[in-house]
Design an enzyme around this catalytic site. Structure first.
Site, short mmCIF file in Angstrom:
data_model
loop_
_atom_site.label_atom_id
_atom_site.label_comp_id
_atom_site.label_asym_id
_atom_site.label_seq_id
_atom_site.Cartn_x
_atom_site.Cartn_y
_atom_site.Cartn_z
N GLU A 55 -6.11 9.31 -0.10
CA GLU A 55 -6.36 7.86 -0.11
C GLU A 55 -7.26 7.42 -1.27
OE1 GLU A 55 -5.10 5.43 1.44
OE2 GLU A 55 -4.06 6.30 3.15
N HIS A 60 0.83 -1.21 0.00
CA HIS A 60 0.00 0.00 0.00
C HIS A 60 0.87 1.26 0.00
CE1 HIS A 60 -3.34 2.69 0.97
NE2 HIS A 60 -2.61 3.17 1.96
N HIS A 66 1.07 5.10 -2.23
CA HIS A 66 1.41 6.46 -1.82
C HIS A 66 2.68 7.02 -2.46
CE1 HIS A 66 -1.58 7.34 1.25
NE2 HIS A 66 -1.43 6.12 1.74
N SER A 69 -3.45 0.92 -4.97
CA SER A 69 -2.87 -0.31 -4.42
C SER A 69 -3.90 -1.43 -4.28
CB SER A 69 -2.24 -0.03 -3.04
OG SER A 69 -3.22 0.44 -2.12
#
Length: 416
Positions: A312, A267, A272, A331
């Site tokens: 997010e 993730h 990110h 992700s």
């Protein structure tokens, strides 16, 4: 209020407060020509810099001026200013510091919050895929220990990932590869190509956070800081103010490579990290972080929702199509398709932080509502306007030269 205008002994600075501030309430008669100019003249004469000034009508011809300036009681220059003000103004009051929730003033103070993980970090819950696997739990303990031992100024620890861990990464990387080409925004695709050239990104092995962090710092000033698990929203957002992203280094359990109940290295690095190479996205993230410093619990919740719906799970429009820039989408192959395909039954609304701040969200299922920006620049500009409109006790600015936060008011950070 502290109305004692005698010369007290100089107080020792509060740890982590590199720029002492003094707040003054100056009462002036508005019918005196040049009254404000005369009141402010002592500051320049004695080399005391003003950091904030605001006026407020009081009664009749009287005005109150609230002034914040560099320095503290006991400084010779500050005492000289106060003494002269007593002759130029109707009254002068030295105000107490504004009490605000504790926040880091220097990047080294992130050491204080980095290990405040929720749910005890590696203490896995019974529904975690690795809960009943002693080997996985032992491995998590080892990786977590590396993160907990990290201190500001040190290099991101290198993790010697196992063959099993690299195989899990490979499955996730390959599953997402074709979807990234179709549904990820161009800024992400460009950054990922750079990561493949410079940071060891690829299908065969998990990249090292140290390489990624050094590359990001050279691009946008963002750094990765290892962490053993989830932090509270306040602690996590505070790190963004310093352009620091708290990043886990462990990987999900191999039995369920396409599911994780918590952030993991897939993730963090596939979702990110590439976006932090984009200046607009980096600035958007830092805007949220700066607004979180000393914020009320209510505003922290508002900012956390804005973060969720942008960093997010944010979408933008590119060539007339929805494209993902949020890490939770980039992700997750399932949610990426859910958000970007034309047949999606989700609800899509224009990016508006004021609306996003009120929008609740599920954590364990696909998002029912997605916010769509016109571009990353649009997302940043709107976020900045929202943050500037929040009621704040002080204005904060990050100084990259000193890795510290400058504030314009006299504040006292509560530690309770």
């Amino acid at each position: 209020m502290n109305t004692d205008l005698s010369h007290p002994p100089k107080a020792r600075p509060h740890p982590g407060d590199p720029e002492p501030r003094t707040s003054l309430l100056i009462e002036l008669h508005g019918d005196r020509p040049g009254a404000l100019e005369a009141a402010l003249r002592p500051f320049g004469r004695h080399g005391v810099s003003l950091t904030h000034i605001e006026s407020r009508p009081r009664r009749g011809q009287t005005f109150d001026f609230y002034v914040d300036c560099d320095g503290e009681r006991g400084d010779l220059a500050m005492e000289a200013v106060i003494a002269e003000l007593r002759h130029a103004a109707t009254a002068v009051v030295v105000l107490d510091h504004r009490d605000v929730p504790w926040f880091p003033r220097h990047a080294r103070e992130l050491d204080r919050i980095a290990n405040n993980t929720l749910d005890a970090g590696a203490a896995l819950k019974a529904d975690h895929p690795g809960f009943a696997d002693p080997a996985y739990r032992a491995r998590r303990d080892m990786v977590d220990a590396l993160a907990r031992g990290h201190r500001h100024g040190g290099e991101v620890p290198v993790v010697d990932y196992s063959g099993t861990e690299n195989a899990t990464w490979r499955e996730v990387y390959e599953r997402l590869a074709p979807l990234r080409q179709r549904h990820a925004c161009r800024e992400y695709r460009w950054a990922l190509a750079d990561f493949e050239r410079h940071c060891g990104f690829g299908r065969d092995r998990i990249p090292q956070g140290r390489d990624v962090s050094e590359f990001l710092e050279s691009r946008t000033g963002f750094r990765l800081r290892p962490v053993a698990g989830l932090l509270s929203p306040r602690d996590f957002l505070n790190g963004l103010a310093f352009r620091v992203f708290f990043s886990t280094q462990y990987i999900r359990h191999e039995s369920r490579p396409f599911y994780t109940p918590e952030p993991d290295v897939c993730h963090e690095l596939l979702g990110h990290a590439p976006m932090f190479a984009d200046p607009a996205f980096a600035d958007l993230s830092q805007e949220i972080g700066l607004a979180s410093l000393g914020a009320s619990d209510e505003d922290i919740e508002r900012l956390a929702r804005c973060y969720w719906h942008s960093v997010e799970f944010g979408l933008l429009i590119e060539d007339g199509q929805r494209r993902a820039y949020g890490a939770g989408l980039l992700s997750s192959y399932g949610e990426l398709e859910h958000a970007c395909t034309e047949s999606s039954n989700a609800h899509f609304v224009d990016w508006d932080p004021g609306t996003a701040a009120k929008q609740e969200y599920p954590v364990t299922e696909y998002q029912p509502v997605y916010f769509v920006a016109a571009s990353l620049l649009d997302a940043k500009v709107r976020m900045r306007a929202f943050c500037e409109a929040l009621p704040r006790q002080f204005y904060a600015r990050y100084n990259p030269a000193t890795d510290s936060i400058w504030v314009d008011r006299a504040v006292r950070r509560n530690t309770d």
